[in-house]
Structures are given as C-alpha cells and as structure tokens.
Write an enzyme that holds these catalytic residues in place. Structure first.
Site, mmCIF file in Angstrom:
data_model
loop_
_atom_site.group_PDB
_atom_site.id
_atom_site.type_symbol
_atom_site.label_atom_id
_atom_site.label_comp_id
_atom_site.label_asym_id
_atom_site.label_seq_id
_atom_site.Cartn_x
_atom_site.Cartn_y
_atom_site.Cartn_z
ATOM 1 C CD1 TRP A 5 -3.117 1.356 0.794
ATOM 2 C CD2 TRP A 5 -1.598 2.547 1.930
ATOM 3 N NE1 TRP A 5 -3.700 2.537 1.096
ATOM 4 C CE2 TRP A 5 -2.623 3.024 1.810
ATOM 5 C CE3 TRP A 5 -0.542 3.061 2.743
ATOM 6 C CZ2 TRP A 5 -2.988 4.494 2.307
ATOM 7 C CZ3 TRP A 5 -0.538 4.164 3.045
ATOM 8 C CH2 TRP A 5 -1.757 4.922 3.038
ATOM 9 C CG HIS A 6 3.195 2.391 3.296
ATOM 10 N ND1 HIS A 6 2.494 1.398 3.961
ATOM 11 C CD2 HIS A 6 3.120 3.576 3.958
ATOM 12 C CE1 HIS A 6 2.024 2.104 5.210
ATOM 13 N NE2 HIS A 6 2.563 3.302 5.261
ATOM 14 N N GLY A 7 3.738 1.681 -1.352
ATOM 15 C CA GLY A 7 4.633 1.860 -2.689
ATOM 16 C C GLY A 7 4.825 0.715 -3.394
#
Length: 467
Positions: free
Chosen positions: A315-317
């Site tokens: 989700w973060h990258g």
C-alpha cells in the site's frame, strides 16, 4: 496545494472558513466545502480531478445496490482496486512478470501517480463494504457522499475516515467557538511539526542519501541519517494528521486520532496500535478479520498477519523495499505471538520496561532504513558499512550544523519522551479545546516562526503524498 503553503494559509483557508461561517444552511455549507475540496485537489492535480469525480460517481452507484448484492460488492472492490492498481502498481507488476518469464512482456508506461488516490480509494471502499454488511444505509445524496470522499482536510494524506464515523456530521453539525479555537490550535501545532521539524530533517536526509554522498557515508552519519528520517516521517505525517484533525474541527467535523506517540511503544504490536491508526484499523476491519483474524487457529493467524503486512507494505509503494518492509514487520508480529510477547511481558512486570522500548525502537529504526532506501543495493551496502565501517568519507559534521542539532534534540524530546513525563505537554495537543493566555502566546509565536520559515525556505516535501 499544501497545508504548509502560503497560498493555503493566506488565501484558501481564510476564504473557505469565513464563507462557511456566513452560510446558514447545512446544505449550503456542504456545497461550499465540496466546491472548495475539488478546487483544492485540482490546484495540484487538475487532470486527475476527473479520476476522483469518477471514483465518487461509481462508488455512489455501487453503494445504492451493494446492500442487496454480493456481486455488486465484489465488482466495487475489483473496480476500485483495479483503478488503484493501474496507476500505482502497473509498472511494478510488469517488472515482476519480466523477472518470472525472463523477458519483458510489455513496455513500461509513464504513469503519474494521482496524489491521495490510496486514501480516497480506501475511504470509498469502506463505504461500499459497510453498506453491504448492513452497518450503514446507502447514502441517497450524491453530494454528501462526494463531500465525504473529497473533503480537503483528509483528502490527500488521511487520516482515513470511515463513513459511519461522520455520517451524522454530514447532515447536522455545529461549529462552536471553543471547538473552532481548538481546531486552530491543533492546526498550528501540526504546522509547526511539519515546517520546523520535518522540513529541517528532510533537507539533511535527502542530501545524505543522494549521490555522491550516500556510498561514502561514515557509520556515524548512516546512523544519524536513519535517526533523522525516523523523526522526519513521524513529524511529517503526524503533523499532517494534526492539521487535518484541526481543520475538521474548524468546520464542525471530528476525525479519529492517527498517532499516539508511537516511539514510546514497548513492542512492534503496540507500535502499530499507535502509528497511522486509521490505516491499521482499516486493514484490521476490512482485511484481517474477514480473513479469519485469530479465530482459525495459530497457523492461520500467522499467515493472516504476514499477508496483511505484506499488503500494508505494498500500500505504501510499488517497490521491493516496501514489500520487504511490510513482511519485516509481519515477521516480528508473528514472533511476538510465538514467544517474544511472553518475554516482553515478563520484562515489563519485573520493571525492565525500558528494554521493551529499546527493542521496539530498534526494530522500527532499521525498518525505516529499509523503507527509505528504495534501492536494495544501497540498503545492503549501508548495512555492510554499519557492520564493517569501511569507506567512510563523509562524516556527520558535513551535514549537521548547530541549527540542525538544536532541532534534533527538540525532535527527540517532543516525539513522546517529554510528554510521557510532563503530562501538560501531552494534553497540549490532545485537549484541543482548552486554551489559556500562555497557549495563545505559544501558538502565535509558533505560527509567526512557521511563516518566516516558509518565506525563507521553499523545501517543503510531504512524504505521504507519494502513497
């Protein structure tokens, strides 16, 4: 448009706030806030306003029918994640496929990531899923749902707001003098975290981890750069959350807390109860529990934890380092359930709680190193340098002057340790509606200092805008 920009502080916010005060009917206020939110997003992402409007429209339609149809709900999840996946992960998955098949199947595309797409997509998904579960009724007003998804305080970097938490506030809310003053107080507090602390640390970290310095950093500077990044990401994101919560209060909305001094945690499990709380609770409510949570036996629980944190990292990258960072935290959470948790409990009961905090900080610290260095070659290189200490050309003195050291010391004290011992300092941020003359003097000084810093320094990045 950044909260910490002069355009926002001097033009957008005052105009929106005072127009909202003048309007009497809640429907007029909502219309103004919706128009302001679309303008706010379009200021920095004009071509992607249409994507956000599309997200609002399709999720409004999905919500009307999700309560009676599993197929509609599955379609809603697929469409939302499909849009998010295309913009955020298309090239990443092409790279994975090329690694599996040994050749490039499709050429990578130049795809700009729309700001805030992860946040507003998760908000829209939570609305449709809650309608399907029957915990809320479908919102018949397109404009209220549009305001919920696009409301500018939490549009581009959270906190992730669930629809059932503000459903009543969309139709009825009151802006009180004390609530408004408390919101302004919280906003200035967050602005100070961002401008005075996070921006100062960001300038040093970005320089240290850039060519030509990164490969020749000394052991001491590597440790210092990761420490500064740990402080930067905390003050950057918690500062944004404080500003969002404060802005919400100014317009009559109440958002959940997103940070509770996470660096005071005594375990990785506790860290995730204190860090980015809105994301943690989202994954718990809409992924971990539906997967079975801890109700299907130990092995299933461990598998669920690893999967949830793999997805948390993703989700973060779209990068291998983010995936590994998520798995890294998942492994420690599993270890704490297996044996570390009992050991930590015994240490705490015997008065050695400081050992627990050192353990948690160490795990988080080296996790942030992996999170920051997207090039895994550099990550491995710096780990070797920390162990062996060779090739030390660039020392700490090259990057740290007296001004930076001053803010580092303040940053370390104010990220939790000082508030834990001096309770009024902790209440300064949390009991937002209590303002005295001393608070007013402090807030005025902080605001003036922030404005001076913004005028004199254009370096003003937000880490979580990339996610």
């Amino acid at each position: 448009m950044l909260f910490s920009s002069l355009v926002f502080l001097w033009l957008f916010l005052p105009a929106t706030f005072f127009l909202c005060l003048v309007l009497k009917k809640i429907s007029w206020k909502n219309a103004l806030l919706l128009a302001a939110s679309i303008f706010f997003y379009g200021w920095g992402e004009p071509k992607y306003v249409y994507l956000m409007i599309l997200s609002i429209g399709i999720n409004y339609l999905f919500g009307l029918f999700a309560w009676r149809s599993r197929f509609v709900t599955v379609a809603a999840v697929a469409v939302n994640l499909g849009i998010l996946g295309y913009f955020k992960y298309f090239n990443f998955f092409l790279k994975l496929l090329a690694a599996v098949f040994g050749r490039e199947l499709l050429a990578p595309r130049e795809i700009a990531l729309p700001i805030g797409i992860s946040f507003y997509t998760f908000q829209a998904l939570s609305y449709v899923l809650d309608v399907h579960r029957g915990t809320i009724k479908p919102q018949k007003s397109l404009w209220k749902l549009a305001l919920y998804i696009s409301f500018f305080p939490q549009l581009i970097a959270g906190p992730i707001v669930k629809y059932h938490d503000i459903e009543m506030q969309l139709g009825s809310r009151t802006v009180t003098l004390s609530g408004c003053a408390g919101g302004i107080k919280r906003f200035i507090f967050g602005l100070s975290k961002k401008v005075l602390l996070a921006n100062t640390f960001a300038a040093v970290v970005d320089r240290a981890f850039s060519a030509p310095y990164v490969e020749g950093l000394s052991r001491g500077m590597i440790l210092m750069a990761v420490l500064l990044y740990s402080l930067q990401i905390y003050y950057d994101f918690s500062g944004y959350s404080d500003m969002a919560i404060g802005l919400g209060k100014m317009f009559g909305f109440t958002f959940m807390e997103n940070f509770r001094y996470p660096y005071l945690s005594g375990s990785v499990r506790e860290f995730w109860r204190r860090w980015h709380i809105s994301l943690s609770t989202w994954f718990r409510e809409y992924l971990y529990i539906p997967l079975g949570g801890n109700r299907k036996g130990a092995l299933r629980t461990y598998g669920n934890l690893l999967l949830v944190f793999l997805i948390t990292g993703l989700w973060h990258g779209a990068g291998e380092n983010f995936v590994l960072w998520g798995i890294y935290h998942g492994i420690f959470l599993v270890a704490e359930r297996l044996f570390l948790g009992d050991l930590l409990d015994r240490l705490k009961k015997r008065g050695f709680g400081i050992v627990n905090r050192i353990y948690a900080l160490t795990v988080v610290y080296f996790g942030w190193m992996l999170f920051r260095l997207e090039d895994l070659f550099l990550y491995k290189l710096l780990l070797k340098k920390l162990i062996l200490g060779w090739s030390q050309f660039y020392e700490t003195a090259m990057f740290m002057d007296a001004r930076v050291w001053f803010w580092v010391i303040l940053g370390i004290f104010f990220c939790g340790p000082l508030q834990a011992f001096v309770k009024p300092l902790g209440r300064f941020a949390e009991e937002t509606e209590r303002i005295c003359a001393a608070d007013l003097a402090v807030l005025t000084s902080l605001l003036l200092l922030c404005i001076m810093m913004l005028i004199n320094n254009t370096y003003n990045p937000f880490i979580y805008f990339r996610f």
